[in-house]
Design an enzyme around this catalytic site. Structure first.
Site, PDB file in Angstrom:
ATOM      1  N   PHE A 123     -24.965   5.916   7.141  1.00 34.91           N
ATOM      2  CA  PHE A 123     -25.344   7.292   6.785  1.00 34.91           C
ATOM      3  C   PHE A 123     -24.790   8.183   7.894  1.00 34.91           C
ATOM      4  O   PHE A 123     -25.163   8.025   9.062  1.00 34.91           O
ATOM      5  CB  PHE A 123     -26.871   7.359   6.742  1.00 34.91           C
ATOM      6  N   GLU A 127     -23.589  15.006  14.171  1.00 38.23           N
ATOM      7  CA  GLU A 127     -22.277  15.260  14.796  1.00 38.23           C
ATOM      8  C   GLU A 127     -22.477  15.465  16.296  1.00 38.23           C
ATOM      9  O   GLU A 127     -23.609  15.706  16.745  1.00 38.23           O
ATOM     10  CB  GLU A 127     -21.640  16.508  14.161  1.00 38.23           C
ATOM     11  N   GLY A 131     -27.482  17.753  15.861  1.00 32.38           N
ATOM     12  CA  GLY A 131     -28.391  16.633  15.620  1.00 32.38           C
ATOM     13  C   GLY A 131     -29.514  17.127  14.726  1.00 32.38           C
ATOM     14  O   GLY A 131     -29.411  17.092  13.496  1.00 32.38           O
ATOM     15  N   HIS A 334     -49.862  -6.582  30.444  1.00 32.51           N
ATOM     16  CA  HIS A 334     -49.123  -7.764  30.883  1.00 32.51           C
ATOM     17  C   HIS A 334     -48.792  -7.722  32.379  1.00 32.51           C
ATOM     18  O   HIS A 334     -48.245  -8.686  32.911  1.00 32.51           O
ATOM     19  CB  HIS A 334     -47.809  -7.902  30.097  1.00 32.51           C
ATOM     20  N   GLY A 335     -49.041  -6.595  33.044  1.00 33.68           N
ATOM     21  CA  GLY A 335     -48.712  -6.496  34.464  1.00 33.68           C
ATOM     22  C   GLY A 335     -47.213  -6.653  34.685  1.00 33.68           C
ATOM     23  O   GLY A 335     -46.411  -6.193  33.860  1.00 33.68           O
ATOM     24  N   GLU A 359     -33.488   9.914  12.581  1.00 32.16           N
ATOM     25  CA  GLU A 359     -33.969  10.310  11.238  1.00 32.16           C
ATOM     26  C   GLU A 359     -35.021  11.420  11.314  1.00 32.16           C
ATOM     27  O   GLU A 359     -35.996  11.437  10.561  1.00 32.16           O
ATOM     28  CB  GLU A 359     -34.479   9.083  10.467  1.00 32.16           C
ATOM     29  N   GLU A 363     -40.215  16.430  17.003  1.00 32.71           N
ATOM     30  CA  GLU A 363     -40.307  17.898  16.961  1.00 32.71           C
ATOM     31  C   GLU A 363     -39.932  18.412  15.564  1.00 32.71           C
ATOM     32  O   GLU A 363     -40.543  19.362  15.049  1.00 32.71           O
ATOM     33  CB  GLU A 363     -39.365  18.518  18.007  1.00 32.71           C
TER      34      GLU A 363
HETATM   35  N1  COS Z   1     -37.110  17.680   1.895  1.00 29.78           N
HETATM   36  C1  COS Z   1     -36.595  18.368   0.872  1.00 29.78           C
HETATM   37  N2  COS Z   1     -35.973  19.550   1.030  1.00 29.78           N
HETATM   38  C2  COS Z   1     -35.910  20.036   2.279  1.00 29.78           C
HETATM   39  C3  COS Z   1     -36.446  19.370   3.386  1.00 29.78           C
HETATM   40  C4  COS Z   1     -37.066  18.138   3.161  1.00 29.78           C
HETATM   41  N3  COS Z   1     -37.575  17.390   4.144  1.00 29.78           N
HETATM   42  N4  COS Z   1     -36.234  20.119   4.486  1.00 29.78           N
HETATM   43  C5  COS Z   1     -35.601  21.220   4.086  1.00 29.78           C
HETATM   44  N5  COS Z   1     -35.405  21.181   2.750  1.00 29.78           N
HETATM   45  C6  COS Z   1     -34.774  22.194   1.905  1.00 29.78           C
HETATM   46  C7  COS Z   1     -35.554  23.470   2.016  1.00 29.78           C
HETATM   47  O1  COS Z   1     -36.627  23.529   1.080  1.00 29.78           O
HETATM   48  C8  COS Z   1     -34.496  24.524   1.712  1.00 29.78           C
HETATM   49  O2  COS Z   1     -34.283  24.599   0.339  1.00 29.78           O
HETATM   50  P1  COS Z   1     -34.266  26.059  -0.411  1.00 29.78           P
HETATM   51  O3  COS Z   1     -33.071  26.750   0.172  1.00 29.78           O
HETATM   52  O4  COS Z   1     -34.105  25.691  -1.853  1.00 29.78           O
HETATM   53  O5  COS Z   1     -35.566  26.697  -0.059  1.00 29.78           O
HETATM   54  C9  COS Z   1     -33.234  23.918   2.315  1.00 29.78           C
HETATM   55  O6  COS Z   1     -33.465  22.490   2.378  1.00 29.78           O
HETATM   56  C10 COS Z   1     -32.957  24.444   3.709  1.00 29.78           C
HETATM   57  O7  COS Z   1     -34.111  24.227   4.470  1.00 29.78           O
HETATM   58  P2  COS Z   1     -34.445  24.983   5.827  1.00 29.78           P
HETATM   59  O8  COS Z   1     -34.164  26.437   5.687  1.00 29.78           O
HETATM   60  O9  COS Z   1     -35.819  24.564   6.256  1.00 29.78           O
HETATM   61  O10 COS Z   1     -33.312  24.355   6.778  1.00 29.78           O
HETATM   62  P3  COS Z   1     -33.176  24.341   8.347  1.00 29.78           P
HETATM   63  O11 COS Z   1     -31.749  24.498   8.677  1.00 29.78           O
HETATM   64  O12 COS Z   1     -34.163  25.262   8.994  1.00 29.78           O
HETATM   65  O13 COS Z   1     -33.520  22.801   8.729  1.00 29.78           O
HETATM   66  C11 COS Z   1     -34.787  20.847   9.281  1.00 29.78           C
HETATM   67  C12 COS Z   1     -34.665  22.170   8.472  1.00 29.78           C
HETATM   68  C13 COS Z   1     -34.862  21.035  10.780  1.00 29.78           C
HETATM   69  C14 COS Z   1     -36.085  20.275   8.779  1.00 29.78           C
HETATM   70  C15 COS Z   1     -33.598  19.917   8.944  1.00 29.78           C
HETATM   71  O14 COS Z   1     -32.402  20.391   9.491  1.00 29.78           O
HETATM   72  C16 COS Z   1     -33.797  18.495   9.437  1.00 29.78           C
HETATM   73  O15 COS Z   1     -34.512  17.705   8.817  1.00 29.78           O
HETATM   74  N6  COS Z   1     -33.155  18.143  10.567  1.00 29.78           N
HETATM   75  C17 COS Z   1     -33.195  16.801  11.068  1.00 29.78           C
HETATM   76  C18 COS Z   1     -31.995  16.076  10.608  1.00 29.78           C
HETATM   77  C19 COS Z   1     -32.124  14.622  10.822  1.00 29.78           C
HETATM   78  O16 COS Z   1     -33.107  14.013  10.454  1.00 29.78           O
HETATM   79  N7  COS Z   1     -31.099  14.048  11.435  1.00 29.78           N
HETATM   80  C20 COS Z   1     -31.070  12.647  11.684  1.00 29.78           C
HETATM   81  C21 COS Z   1     -30.014  12.030  10.865  1.00 29.78           C
HETATM   82  S1  COS Z   1     -30.204  10.313  10.667  1.00 29.78           S
HETATM   83  S2  COS Z   1     -30.197   9.564  12.404  1.00 29.78           S
END
Ligand code: COS
Length: 379
Positions: A123, A127, A131, A334-335, A359, A363
């Site tokens: 997956f 980048e 993150g 376990h020390g 994932e 935060e």
């Molecule tokens: N499930 C479903 N939809 C989601 C969602 C979730 N968990 N989080 C956001 N969305 C949707 C929102 O509802 C929004 O949709 P609409 O435009 O239709 O309202 C859209 O996606 C954009 O959401 P938002 O404005 O909240 O986006 P942000 O850029 O503020 O980002 C976070 C939200 C931080 C929650 C997101 O970027 C995130 O999950 N980041 C972590 C990424 C991650 O897990 N990386 C690890 C990769 S694998 S190691």
């Protein structure tokens, strides 16, 4: 300690799966792994596929993976071996976008191979410069005839050194931020895709920074729909990251109970000491609280709750943070042995750390929970 499976969230088929997995772990994981993590992962994927367990990771026809089964598999495997859990989990995360949003032809091409262990999946969202802020990713995708062409870099990609198939997220420009991202399928052996750097981490796993230079890719789902696909994939697997943390915490508690029961303290054992008992009580309560949140989130998702993001985030957040604390308590108990290379609790102490980051860092989970709560409050 599979008594959490007696709770009403689970069915007899889940308990039967747990029994089969425990037996498989005893027969296949007792000897440890090869030092070469890539080779070890390849053979774990082949063995898990051969035993039929990877079928749990992919959609079956139109039915998405059963999250309770995934959670049981991850907690059971993690309790035995972090690398076995990793090998299992990445087959699911790497192919999750295909299971959830692939066309019939894309599913038919990849899901049987992922389920048999013939194709290793990855997956690719993160980048070097994005993150947690996934909506601002920079990799570009441009149309070229029937195909798409990807340019850019992806970092911290699990199975990056091994993957036969990658689900990749890139900017197609339908709009700003989250609205301009699409999902793609990339073959692992395609020209222009290379490992720019192998990333060594405290608990060794196949991890890499990948370079994409004019890489041919196939669109997955709708143009501009990639961010939603990434989030839905993460929602599905975030619960299972919590389950892996639960498995690590359960193992730490197993180790603590065994050590405390045999370690002499004067004429008694460590387990007879009131301070030790206070600790064991705290560890066990924390483990059960995580199990409850995981069971709730997995059950809701399996029952078809359309948007399970809050429960999934709570399960991941609580189980990973608490597992870190439980493992730390086991190390302390376990020390000196607890920090000695080769001790199981020392390994768990290194294994758990990344789960609070990948994932969706803790935060991000708190933010997902709060935004969902506020949306409900305002509506
Ligand atoms: N499930 C479903 N939809 C989601 C969602 C979730 N968990 N989080 C956001 N969305 C949707 C929102 O509802 C929004 O949709 P609409 O435009 O239709 O309202 C859209 O996606 C954009 O959401 P938002 O404005 O909240 O986006 P942000 O850029 O503020 O980002 C976070 C939200 C931080 C929650 C997101 O970027 C995130 O999950 N980041 C972590 C990424 C991650 O897990 N990386 C690890 C990769 S694998 S190691």
């Amino acid at each position: 300690m599979t008594d959490w499976l007696d709770w009403p969230f689970f069915e007899p088929r889940h308990r039967e799966l747990a029994d089969r997995l425990v037996r498989w772990c005893e027969a296949n994981l007792a000897g440890g792994h090869a030092d070469d993590v890539d080779a070890a992962c390849r053979s774990l994927v082949a063995a898990l596929g051969g035993a039929g367990f990877l079928n749990l990771c992919v959609a079956n026809g139109g039915t998405p993976p059963d999250v309770r089964s995934l959670a049981i598999a991850r907690s059971t495997l993690a309790r035995a071996s972090g690398l076995a859990d990793f090998a299992f989990a990445m087959q699911g995360l790497g192919s999750g976008a295909i299971s959830l949003s692939g066309s019939a032809a894309q599913k038919a091409e990849w899901l049987p191979k992922v389920a048999s262990g013939e194709a290793i999946a990855a997956f690719a969202l993160t980048e070097p410069e994005t993150g947690s802020d996934a909506a601002n990713l920079a990799m570009t995708a441009r149309r070229d005839g029937e195909d798409w062409v990807l340019d850019g870099e992806k970092s911290y990609i699990s199975n990056g050194t091994l993957a036969d198939v990658l689900t990749v997220f890139a900017r197609t420009g339908e709009g700003e931020g989250a609205r301009g991202i699409s999902a793609f399928i990339v073959h692992g052996n395609v020209p222009g895709l290379s490992v720019a750097e192998r990333i060594e981490v405290i608990a060794p796993h196949p991890l890499a920074r990948l370079k994409f230079e004019g890489v041919r890719a196939e669109l997955l789902g709708a143009e501009g729909g990639g961010f939603k696909i990434a989030m839905q994939t993460l929602n599905l697997f975030r619960v299972t990251v919590g389950a892996a943390a639960l498995g690590f915490a359960q193992r730490a508690l197993d180790e603590a109970l065994a050590f405390a029961s045999t370690r002499k303290l004067g004429n008694l054992t460590l387990a007879d000491n009131a301070v030790t008992q206070e600790r064991l009580g705290e560890m066990a309560t924390s483990v059960d609280a995580s199990a409850l949140l995981i069971a709730r989130a997995a059950w809701q998702q399996d029952m078809g709750k359309a948007d399970n993001r809050r429960a999934a985030a709570m399960a991941k957040l609580h189980a990973t943070e608490e597992a870190q604390r439980v493992i730390d308590m086991a190390v302390q108990l376990h020390g000196g042995l607890g920090v000695t290379k080769g001790a199981k609790v020392e390994e768990l102490y290194r294994e758990i750390r990344a789960l609070r980051i990948y994932e969706g860092a803790s935060e991000v989970q708190r933010m997902v929970i709060a935004r969902d709560l506020l949306k409900e409050h305002r509506s």
